[in-house]
Design an enzyme around this catalytic site. Structure first.
Site, short mmCIF file in Angstrom:
data_model
loop_
_atom_site.label_atom_id
_atom_site.label_comp_id
_atom_site.label_asym_id
_atom_site.label_seq_id
_atom_site.Cartn_x
_atom_site.Cartn_y
_atom_site.Cartn_z
N GLU A 17 0.84 -1.21 0.00
CA GLU A 17 0.00 0.00 0.00
C GLU A 17 0.88 1.25 0.00
O GLU A 17 2.09 1.18 0.10
CB GLU A 17 -0.90 0.03 1.25
CG GLU A 17 -2.29 -0.59 1.05
CD GLU A 17 -3.24 0.31 0.27
OE1 GLU A 17 -2.79 1.36 -0.25
OE2 GLU A 17 -4.43 -0.02 0.18
N ARG A 100 -6.68 1.14 13.28
CA ARG A 100 -5.38 1.54 12.76
C ARG A 100 -5.58 2.58 11.66
O ARG A 100 -6.68 2.74 11.14
CB ARG A 100 -4.61 0.34 12.19
CG ARG A 100 -5.22 -0.28 10.94
CD ARG A 100 -4.20 -1.12 10.20
NE ARG A 100 -4.74 -1.92 9.10
CZ ARG A 100 -4.96 -1.47 7.87
NH1 ARG A 100 -4.74 -0.20 7.58
NH2 ARG A 100 -5.42 -2.28 6.93
N ASN A 102 -5.18 4.04 7.90
CA ASN A 102 -5.16 3.48 6.56
C ASN A 102 -4.51 4.51 5.63
O ASN A 102 -3.44 5.03 5.95
CB ASN A 102 -6.55 3.05 6.09
CG ASN A 102 -6.49 1.98 5.01
OD1 ASN A 102 -5.61 1.12 5.04
ND2 ASN A 102 -7.37 2.02 4.05
N ASN A 148 -9.95 5.53 2.46
CA ASN A 148 -8.96 5.16 1.46
C ASN A 148 -8.51 6.33 0.60
O ASN A 148 -8.13 7.37 1.10
CB ASN A 148 -9.48 3.98 0.62
CG ASN A 148 -8.53 2.79 0.69
OD1 ASN A 148 -7.32 2.97 0.67
ND2 ASN A 148 -9.07 1.60 0.80
N ASP A 198 -9.78 1.68 -4.27
CA ASP A 198 -8.84 1.65 -3.16
C ASP A 198 -8.01 2.95 -3.21
O ASP A 198 -8.55 4.03 -3.10
CB ASP A 198 -7.99 0.39 -3.25
CG ASP A 198 -7.31 0.01 -1.95
OD1 ASP A 198 -6.88 0.91 -1.21
OD2 ASP A 198 -7.18 -1.20 -1.67
#
Length: 292
Positions: A17, A100, A102, A148, A198
């Site tokens: 990512e 958490r 992202n 995202n 995403d």
């Protein structure tokens, strides 16, 4: 749509990512969230280095004075690649240990925009924060599930945002001075069968390049009309994010994931988790440096 040629960087990330290009170092960076790995790839020499952290590492951003800003679990930290010194800066959602960070980006004034999610993807548990020089996190959006992709237009008047399960790209009016956002409309709705939006970046024509998880590629969307313009087809199902880099900012680095694939799936798509480099016709923009 013409097929694209790609170069593969072998990295076998479980959840690759957060790609980032830093021109000064001539390097691409990306993270493997669950493994806590930070990758640095020097484009000219093709040298790949990996640093590991005992945390989920969700984000790498460019800070001041050659430092990196890392999103580790729910904390931001300043990291010096050369000395390996790590300095903790700020934490969010300390009451929610199963949350958490992202995706994250830096705006034109150096403010960090970074989202959260619950590890079990509880609907509506996440938020989108703005963190400026005072290191005080301010919630910009709440009731999110998988915060995202983000992108700003070149004139800094428009902000695009993705909450993945909605399968929509939202458009907001953006005030670059104050950092305020105001919802305008849904710019793009992802049709069934193309996976889930995403990570995202924007090119010099204002078109959005969106990594589609379970969609086997990066798709180029027109945010004005909502039309699909192009696709970079990749030999893996779970494509997670993308960014522009290279000398002319026309080289796209694309991250992918192995997660949610069975052993049979990994055998069928052995390049899952690797990173791909693709030359595109219309380049993009350099990312901004965080103000701290």
């Amino acid at each position: 749509m013409q097929p694209y040629l790609f170069t593969t960087i072998f990295s076998q990330c479980f959840l690759g990512e957060g790609p980032l290009w830093i021109a000064e170092s001539g390097c691409f960076f990306w993270v493997d969230i669950e493994k806590g790995n930070l990758h640095r790839y020097h484009l000219a020499s093709e040298k790949l280095e990996i640093r590991s952290f005992p945390h989920r590492l969700a984000v790498v951003l460019e800070g001041q004075n050659g430092k990196l800003i890392l999103g580790l679990d729910r904390k931001l930290a300043r990291y010096d690649w050369n000395t390996e010194e790590l300095e903790w800066l700020v934490e969010v959602e300390s009451d929610f240990p199963n949350h958490r960070f992202n995706d994250g980006k830096v705006d034109s004034k150096g403010r960090i925009w970074i989202g959260t999610l619950a590890l079990d993807f509880t609907k509506g548990a996440g938020s989108l924060y703005q963190i400026g020089a005072d290191l005080k996190p301010e919630i910009q959006l709440s009731n999110l599930t998988i915060s995202n992709g983000m992108a700003w237009t070149a004139d800094q008047q428009t902000f695009f945002y993705i909450d993945t399960p909605t399968k929509k790209i939202q458009e907001f009016a953006f005030d670059p001075e104050s950092g305020a956002i105001e919802f305008r409309r849904i710019a793009v709705e992802i049709p069934e069968g193309l996976g889930f939006p995403d990570g995202m970046c924007i090119d010099k024509e204002g078109m959005l390049w969106v990594a589609h998880y379970a969609g086997s590629g990066v798709y180029r969307w027109n945010p004005i009309t909502g039309d699909l313009l192009d696709k970079i087809e990749l030999p893996v199902p779970h494509v997670t994010s993308c960014c522009f880099g290279g000398e002319n900012l026309d080289l796209m680095l694309i991250t992918t994931a192995q997660e949610n694939l069975s052993l049979e799936g990994l055998e069928k798509y052995p390049q899952s988790g690797d990173v791909f480099l693709v030359r595109v016709e219309v380049g993009g923009f350099e990312s901004f440096q965080a103000v701290f």
